[in-house]
Enzyme design. Structure first.
Site, PDB file in Angstrom:
ATOM      1  CG  HIS A   1     -28.904 -37.035  16.790  1.00  0.00           C
ATOM      2  ND1 HIS A   1     -29.778 -36.318  17.572  1.00  0.00           N
ATOM      3  CD2 HIS A   1     -29.073 -38.343  17.168  1.00  0.00           C
ATOM      4  CE1 HIS A   1     -30.443 -37.134  18.362  1.00  0.00           C
ATOM      5  NE2 HIS A   1     -30.027 -38.362  18.137  1.00  0.00           N
TER       6      HIS A   1
ATOM      7  N   GLY B   1     -30.974 -51.231  16.104  1.00  0.00           N
ATOM      8  CA  GLY B   1     -29.680 -50.924  16.699  1.00  0.00           C
ATOM      9  C   GLY B   1     -29.809 -50.762  18.186  1.00  0.00           C
ATOM     10  CB  ALA B   2     -27.323 -51.143  20.864  1.00  0.00           C
TER      11      ALA B   2
ATOM     12  CB  SER C   1     -34.359 -28.799  14.695  1.00  0.00           C
ATOM     13  OG  SER C   1     -33.036 -28.865  14.211  1.00  0.00           O
ATOM     14  CB  ALA C   2     -38.489 -31.188  17.365  1.00  0.00           C
TER      15      ALA C   2
ATOM     16  CD  GLN D   1     -27.695 -41.738  23.699  1.00  0.00           C
ATOM     17  OE1 GLN D   1     -28.686 -41.314  23.119  1.00  0.00           O
ATOM     18  NE2 GLN D   1     -26.925 -40.957  24.436  1.00  0.00           N
TER      19      GLN D   1
ATOM     20  CB  VAL E   1     -28.453 -40.774  13.391  1.00  0.00           C
ATOM     21  CG1 VAL E   1     -28.341 -39.289  13.626  1.00  0.00           C
ATOM     22  CG2 VAL E   1     -29.336 -41.060  12.187  1.00  0.00           C
TER      23      VAL E   1
HETATM   24  N1  LIG Z   1     -31.975 -40.362  15.554  1.00  0.00           N
HETATM   25  C1  LIG Z   1     -32.531 -40.035  16.701  1.00  0.00           C
HETATM   26  O1  LIG Z   1     -32.879 -38.867  16.917  1.00  0.00           O
HETATM   27  C2  LIG Z   1     -32.733 -41.120  17.738  1.00  0.00           C
HETATM   28  C3  LIG Z   1     -33.491 -40.878  18.892  1.00  0.00           C
HETATM   29  C4  LIG Z   1     -33.676 -41.925  19.803  1.00  0.00           C
HETATM   30  C5  LIG Z   1     -33.090 -43.163  19.569  1.00  0.00           C
HETATM   31  N2  LIG Z   1     -32.349 -43.340  18.445  1.00  0.00           N
HETATM   32  C6  LIG Z   1     -31.675 -44.624  18.136  1.00  0.00           C
HETATM   33  O2  LIG Z   1     -32.574 -45.540  17.541  1.00  0.00           O
HETATM   34  C7  LIG Z   1     -32.094 -46.876  17.757  1.00  0.00           C
HETATM   35  C8  LIG Z   1     -33.217 -47.737  18.310  1.00  0.00           C
HETATM   36  O3  LIG Z   1     -33.569 -47.308  19.613  1.00  0.00           O
HETATM   37  P1  LIG Z   1     -34.724 -48.047  20.435  1.00  0.00           P
HETATM   38  O4  LIG Z   1     -34.913 -47.278  21.685  1.00  0.00           O
HETATM   39  O5  LIG Z   1     -35.883 -48.330  19.550  1.00  0.00           O
HETATM   40  O6  LIG Z   1     -33.988 -49.435  20.769  1.00  0.00           O
HETATM   41  P2  LIG Z   1     -34.693 -50.838  21.107  1.00  0.00           P
HETATM   42  O7  LIG Z   1     -33.657 -51.697  21.779  1.00  0.00           O
HETATM   43  O8  LIG Z   1     -35.994 -50.616  21.794  1.00  0.00           O
HETATM   44  O9  LIG Z   1     -35.012 -51.422  19.657  1.00  0.00           O
HETATM   45  C9  LIG Z   1     -34.028 -51.828  18.768  1.00  0.00           C
HETATM   46  C10 LIG Z   1     -34.643 -52.920  17.896  1.00  0.00           C
HETATM   47  O10 LIG Z   1     -33.703 -53.248  16.889  1.00  0.00           O
HETATM   48  C11 LIG Z   1     -33.788 -54.655  16.686  1.00  0.00           C
HETATM   49  N3  LIG Z   1     -32.580 -55.153  16.057  1.00  0.00           N
HETATM   50  C12 LIG Z   1     -31.324 -55.210  16.593  1.00  0.00           C
HETATM   51  N4  LIG Z   1     -30.483 -55.749  15.697  1.00  0.00           N
HETATM   52  C13 LIG Z   1     -31.201 -56.007  14.581  1.00  0.00           C
HETATM   53  C14 LIG Z   1     -30.884 -56.562  13.316  1.00  0.00           C
HETATM   54  N5  LIG Z   1     -29.646 -56.947  13.016  1.00  0.00           N
HETATM   55  N6  LIG Z   1     -31.882 -56.699  12.421  1.00  0.00           N
HETATM   56  C15 LIG Z   1     -33.143 -56.336  12.714  1.00  0.00           C
HETATM   57  N7  LIG Z   1     -33.494 -55.796  13.895  1.00  0.00           N
HETATM   58  C16 LIG Z   1     -32.536 -55.643  14.807  1.00  0.00           C
HETATM   59  C17 LIG Z   1     -34.019 -55.225  18.101  1.00  0.00           C
HETATM   60  O11 LIG Z   1     -34.543 -56.546  18.080  1.00  0.00           O
HETATM   61  C18 LIG Z   1     -34.987 -54.201  18.676  1.00  0.00           C
HETATM   62  O12 LIG Z   1     -36.339 -54.551  18.445  1.00  0.00           O
HETATM   63  C19 LIG Z   1     -30.904 -46.727  18.721  1.00  0.00           C
HETATM   64  O13 LIG Z   1     -29.698 -46.782  18.000  1.00  0.00           O
HETATM   65  C20 LIG Z   1     -31.125 -45.366  19.334  1.00  0.00           C
HETATM   66  O14 LIG Z   1     -29.922 -44.786  19.829  1.00  0.00           O
HETATM   67  C21 LIG Z   1     -32.178 -42.360  17.524  1.00  0.00           C
END
Ligand SMILES: NC(=O)c1ccc[n+]([C@@H]2O[C@H](COP(=O)([O-])OP(=O)(O)OC[C@H]3O[C@@H](n4cnc5c(N)ncnc54)[C@H](O)[C@@H]3O)[C@@H](O)[C@H]2O)c1
EC number: 1.1.1.27
Length: 317
Positions: free
Chosen positions: A177, A81-82, A151-152, A84, A124
């Site tokens: 979150h 996913g994309a 929380s961490a 931020q 999320v």
């Molecule tokens: N839950 C949390 O606490 C938390 C913390 C940080 C980031 N995130 C989230 O995690 C996600 C990923 O972040 P990131 O920094 O790794 O991003 P990133 O851009 O580095 O990596 C995203 C990856 O997803 C892949 N991707 C996109 N569409 C896809 C699809 N349809 N099928 C398969 N792969 C696909 C891309 O090719 C890329 O490798 C984001 O949505 C971000 O906001 C969550």
């Protein structure tokens, strides 16, 4: 699921996913680790790089894969996913990432997957809810990373304030979150002592605690502004949740959990402590909230419900 051969599939090999893969290798968790991403070349390179690390930790088969590999997996972790961009909130990502998560969940289910989903892509709480709806899986088998990272962050901030190890701070960020989350200070403890009592004894005011809560809420923005993304913290939180699932631990962790009346909420995933084991979310623990926290929980849930409803409607329409 406590069998001798366990298989994890990672979907999304970006900053968060690859850090998670590294953390899983460091901990020697699961015997098989498959990586899926739109960028197949990257998954192949990452698999080759990660397998070199297994010579120092524990044997593990690591490889780039397609969705059919999900058929016999125990755990599918979604970090696709994309992320931020500076200035963007997590909720701003909802439309593009709902589309991505739908395109991920459908082939996973089609492959015959029957394990546990763990979702980390943002926003999320909404994406976890969507994974459950798109997959039709029992709600306990879809787990969100929820407020595990937050929380961490809270435990680290409190550990600095009170000069104790973060491992000995029992405190949770709860609800979304994201920007509407809150610190559940009224149930927090250090060494069994209620946090508010300990703060009073040490001359730490409530205002100072609320400032600390705000810093935790904004920590992702601070990190994104300085290095573009956050990944080590969340990757380790995901490893911790994965371990609880793979080792059937009954660990009490803050996660994104489905509500069935707890906190007066239903049909929503939200951050709360829960018991996590091989069945996913075994039990939601409803934490007593004071007036400030109960209001924050209700307001946060309302925000999530509205965005989820609009996002899902747009996707269908
Ligand atoms: N839950 C949390 O606490 C938390 C913390 C940080 C980031 N995130 C989230 O995690 C996600 C990923 O972040 P990131 O920094 O790794 O991003 P990133 O851009 O580095 O990596 C995203 C990856 O997803 C892949 N991707 C996109 N569409 C896809 C699809 N349809 N099928 C398969 N792969 C696909 C891309 O090719 C890329 O490798 C984001 O949505 C971000 O906001 C969550």
């Amino acid at each position: 699921m406590s069998k001798t051969h366990q298989k994890v599939v990672l979907v999304g090999d970006g900053a968060v996913g690859s850090s998670y893969a590294f953390s899983m290798v460091q901990q020697g968790l699961a015997q098989e680790f498959a990586i899926i991403d739109l960028n197949k070349k990257r998954t192949e390179g990452d698999a080759l790089d990660l397998e070199d690390a297994t010579a120092f930790t524990a044997p593990k088969l690591v490889y780039g894969a397609d969705y059919d590999t999900c058929k016999d997996a125990d755990l599918v972790v979604i970090t696709a996913g994309a992320p931020q961009k500076p200035g963007e909130t997590r909720l701003d990502l909802v439309d593009k990432n709902l589309k991505i998560i739908k395109s991920v969940v459908e082939p996973v289910v089609k492959a015959g997957f029957q394990g546990i989903f763990l979702v980390a892509a943002n926003p999320v709480d909404i994406l976890t809810y969507a994974v459950q709806k798109f997959s039709g899986f029992p709600r306990n088998k879809v787990v969100g990373s929820g407020t595990s990272l937050d929380s961490a962050r809270l435990r680290v901030a409190l550990s600095k304030k009170f000069n104790v190890s973060p491992l000995d701070v029992n405190a949770n960020m709860m609800a979304e979150h994201g920007d509407t989350e809150f610190a559940a200070f009224s149930s927090a403890t250090i060494g069994g002592l209620p946090l508010y009592d300990l703060a009073e004894a040490k001359g730490i005011s409530k205002e100072e605690l609320y400032q600390l809560e705000d810093d935790v809420r904004n920590k992702a923005y601070t990190i994104i502004n300085s290095k573009g993304a956050t990944f080590y913290g969340v990757a380790t939180a995901l490893m911790r949740i994965s371990r609880a699932i793979l080792r059937d631990e009954n660990a009490v962790l803050p996660v994104g959990a489905p509500m069935s009346g707890e906190y007066g909420l239903k049909d929503i995933y939200i951050g709360t402590p829960a018991v996590v084991n091989a069945n996913g979310i075994a039990e939601v623990l409803e934490v007593p909230l004071d007036e400030r926290e109960a209001k924050a929980m209700a307001d946060s849930a309302k925000t999530l419900e509205e965005i989820a409803k609009n996002g899902m409607a747009k996707l269908q329409g």
